[in-house]
Every structure is written in structure tokens, then in C-alpha cells.
Design an enzyme around this catalytic site. Sequence first.
Site, PDB file in Angstrom:
ATOM      1  N   ASP A 267       0.813  -1.571  -0.151  1.00 35.54           N
ATOM      2  CA  ASP A 267       0.201  -0.147   0.264  1.00 35.54           C
ATOM      3  C   ASP A 267       0.988   1.005   0.053  1.00 35.54           C
ATOM      4  OD1 ASP A 267      -1.905   1.509  -0.421  1.00 35.54           O
ATOM      5  OD2 ASP A 267      -2.671   0.663   1.797  1.00 35.54           O
ATOM      6  N   GLU A 270       3.186   6.108  -2.673  1.00 30.62           N
ATOM      7  CA  GLU A 270       3.271   7.464  -3.474  1.00 30.62           C
ATOM      8  C   GLU A 270       3.838   8.717  -1.952  1.00 30.62           C
ATOM      9  OE1 GLU A 270      -0.497   6.148  -1.225  1.00 30.62           O
ATOM     10  OE2 GLU A 270       0.086   5.897  -2.811  1.00 30.62           O
ATOM     11  N   ASP A 332      -8.578   3.834  -2.942  1.00 27.51           N
ATOM     12  CA  ASP A 332     -10.037   3.608  -1.753  1.00 27.51           C
ATOM     13  C   ASP A 332     -11.293   4.597  -2.402  1.00 27.51           C
ATOM     14  OD1 ASP A 332      -7.982   2.850   0.755  1.00 27.51           O
ATOM     15  OD2 ASP A 332      -8.059   4.441   0.917  1.00 27.51           O
ATOM     16  N   HIS A 397     -14.427   0.256  15.282  1.00 26.55           N
ATOM     17  CA  HIS A 397     -15.694  -0.265  16.245  1.00 26.55           C
ATOM     18  C   HIS A 397     -16.659  -0.720  16.503  1.00 26.55           C
ATOM     19  CE1 HIS A 397     -11.772  -3.768  14.967  1.00 26.55           C
ATOM     20  NE2 HIS A 397     -10.698  -2.559  15.589  1.00 26.55           N
TER      21      HIS A 397
END
Length: 541
Positions: A267, A270, A332, A397
Amino acid sequence: YKSQGAERKTYLPMPFAHVVGGAGWGFHVRTSRRVWFDVGASTPELLWIEAETGVDGALEIEFFDGTPREVLAAFLDRVGAAEELPAWVFRLWASGNEWNTQAEVMRQADAHRAHSIPVGSIVIEAWSDESTFTTWRDATSAVVDGAQPKRLADFDFPAEGAWPDPKGMTDELHRRDIRLHLWQIPLIKMRPHPTGQVSEDAAAAIRDDVLIREPAPDGSLRPYRNRGWWFPLGLMPDLTDEGAARWWTEKRRYLVDEIGIDGFKTDGGEHAWGRELVYLDGRHGDEKNNTFPVHYAKAYGDLLRRVGKAPVTFSRAGFAGSQAHGAFWAGDENSTWDAFRWSLFAGLNAAASGIVYWGWDLAGFSGDIPTPELYLRSAGAAAFVPIMQYHSEFNHHRTPSRDRTPWNIAERTGDDRVIPVFRAFTELRERLVPYLAEEAARAVASRQPLMRPLFFDAPADPQVWQHPLQWMLGDALLVAPVTAEGATSVSVYLPPGEWRDAFTGEKLEGGRVVERATPIDEVPVWVREDDWPRLRTVFGH
């Protein structure tokens, strides 16, 4: 890129284009510096390209004549073509940012089994200390020189911790025929001020000169500190340098050769911002920043190769040359119909540039959950792209859960279609794996995409431009997914030839537009008549 339709941004830029029409041609602006394309926006009949150059003012543009297939093959000869990955990458990938304990990962694996939904890969994002990205959260070990790779025996995993037995978990997933991938970021976290092993890693990285640097006010060079909002001030290894890349990846070797991890989600990529950055070969950021994500994926692929595993990386950032290094996803996105459509356009553009292994977070990653309709239409489409996967962002959560698992979508929405339809699509995907593996091998050998826009097969056919969200998946399957909310039918262009409706078995003559009803548990897919005998059982005929 998130909201890519509005922002016109990408994690995966490539200064390469097909020009389709007439005899056909294409071109590659052979630079790693910035390039801007104005495709008929300012002047309808003009393709305007502007590019930065070095101090010598030189700029090379390479032209290729021929069909889209010929143009792409010539481009890949210059920048590097895809490497064949194992067939298991075509099975369902599953993840969620809140799967951040061993108990939760196994609970989700058990849920897949309980609902008879096959899964081939699980990605754990929130596994590490998120400072070194080498140590499982809650694990303890003696602090050592930061250049020294640790082994599994160096760590203690508390029974009450988040990950009491990572190797046992990995072994159990392997017994269930599930591969495991761990998340990575190419930074050493420096905020808050590091202590313990993180401090030693940072000191060793500076001492051993493996970092990207930037000019200090006095004219000297100091380690570059990440300027982005994500992991601000982090130190960044120069993974474009082979020695620095090995220094970095060897610290992760125990994850692969002792715990048994099968791949990495590479991931970020950049984080190199600033034209004045200085790399270890002396070149600057204006020339090197775009190449960083190519070498990032390569470095982790090389680590996997060194321990005898396939180089399976899953990246979002890249540039020309990324084609040769693993798989990619679209970044995303929100759970909206617009994001769904833009993600598919992104995949077709990536394919046209030679990316073979590509997918996206089906039905979106960010924000509240998708509607059942969006979720199932996206799942149907994802069953017919190279990488089928779902994922969701961290939500602290809070309840209700925003996981994109089919059981959570079903529970949240009360729609009893979600689990059985999703199951049917994943079971179909399992049956497609041998076909996908065979077609991927052919695509890699011929330097062609696996998922490809229709203009690759029919560049002179004007009808293909009226149906931009259709594609071929390999040589046998024509896919025309439902991408509009509330649609009860779609208009599909069948190129010339004989075709079979994959779900009904109906035989149709091509060279025309057909209207196809779209029940929620079917995807408009056609099979070439010549391939129907070998694929009919895949679709239950």
C-alpha cells in the site's frame, strides 16, 4: 484514485496512449517526469501533450504503428510485461481494516466456511505495530541494531495479545486452502518520537545510508521526512536502490520463510513528494518519484522469490514498468454507483496499458455500507475481472459494523438475497479459475491484457465506443455488467460471430445490439460459440 471521476487523479499514471482509428497507432512519452495530456478538451480536434524535461531540454517520444494489440506489445517490450502469477490469485480475496486480531481473522474465516462461501486469500492490514511494519502488534523482543533482521524465535507473543500465534494462524488458514497477505507501508514511523526498536531502525537506516534525502537549509542533505498527512514525518527507504531495498525487505524475511506469509499488500507508494528529493543514485525527485512505486513492488516480489514463493504483491500506486510487478487494485472508493463505474473505467485503462492482474474494492471501501443492489451488482461484475475482492475501512469498531462481508450486508439491510447470490457468484468464480489461469498465461505470453476493452478486438468497429463498459475476459467471454441503479435490462453490443448467453445458454448471432434482462443473480455474459463446449459446465449447463 478516490473520487477519480471528479478529481481526474490516479495512483497509477502512465504517459502512454492508444490512438484508435484508421491503421491505428500509439505512443509513449519516455520520461519519468511529469506529463500532462489534454485529450480534445481545449480544442476538440487536438491532442495536446506537455512534459517536463531535464536541464538538457531533451524529450523522447516513441511511436508505435499497428492495432491496439501490436501497439501494447511494442510498449511492453520497452517497459516490461507482466509475469504469470499462480492460479490461486483468481480466487476471492477478503479483508477488512477491523480484522485486527487473530480472533477476528479466524472468526471471519469461520464465517466464510459456515456460509459455504469459498475464499482464496485473506489480507490483514492492521497486523503490525504500524511503526516498523515488521513486528506483530503486542509482540515483544529484545532491541537490536536496526540493520539486523530478526527471526521468529526472537519474538514472544503474549497469549492475551492481539496475535498470540501468527504461525499457528497462518498454518490453519493454509490447511483451509486460504493464502495470507500482510499490509505494508514504505516508511519508518517517526511521530510520535520513536523509542525502542523503532528508534534503532531509524538510526540504522540513517547510518547505513538507505534513505531518500532532501536538502537542508544549510545546503547539506538530510533524511527526507514524509510530507503527507498519512504517517507524517516518516523516514522513507530508497527502494529504487537494490542494496537499500534488500536492507529493508530482509527485515521482513521471517514473515515469509518462517511464518509462511504468501504475499504483501504494498500500500502507499506515493509518499515521495518534492522535485528536490535526492535518491541514492544522485538523481532528484522530479525524475525519480514516479519510479518509486515500481521498485517498491519489485523489492517485495524479489523477497518472495528469494524464499521460493511467487512474487504476489497487491499495489495501488505505480508507473510505466509496474506491469511486471504483481497485482493492483484501484485504491479507496466510496460505496456509490458513480464510484463503481469509475473503478471499472480505471480497470479498463489499466488493462489497455498492460496491467494483467487488476481488481477493485467491490461495492466500495469508504463510508456507510452499499445497498444490497449495489453490493450484488458489484459482486457480479467482480466475478469477471482478474482480481475479485472486498475490503472496508477502519470504523473504530463502532456499531453497526461497516464490514463489506456478505453476512454483514445481509444483517444490516435485512435483504435475504445477499448471502445466496454472493455465494453463487463466488462459486461461479471458483469454477472459472482454470479458465482464468489458462487465459492469463496466454495473455502474459502474448503481452496482452486479460481483461480488455472491446476496441482491442474490434478497433475498426464504431459500435464498441457506444458500449464503453463492456469488456472481453480472455478470448472467450464478453462481459457487460449492470452499472446503473434500478436497471431491469441492459443494451449490449455483441460483436460479429456466434455467441451463447452464459446463464441461459441461448444462442445468438452477433454484429448487433441486444437487450438482455438482468435478474440480480445473473451477469450479462456471453461465451463465443466455439468455446461453449469447454465452458458450458462452468455456467451450469
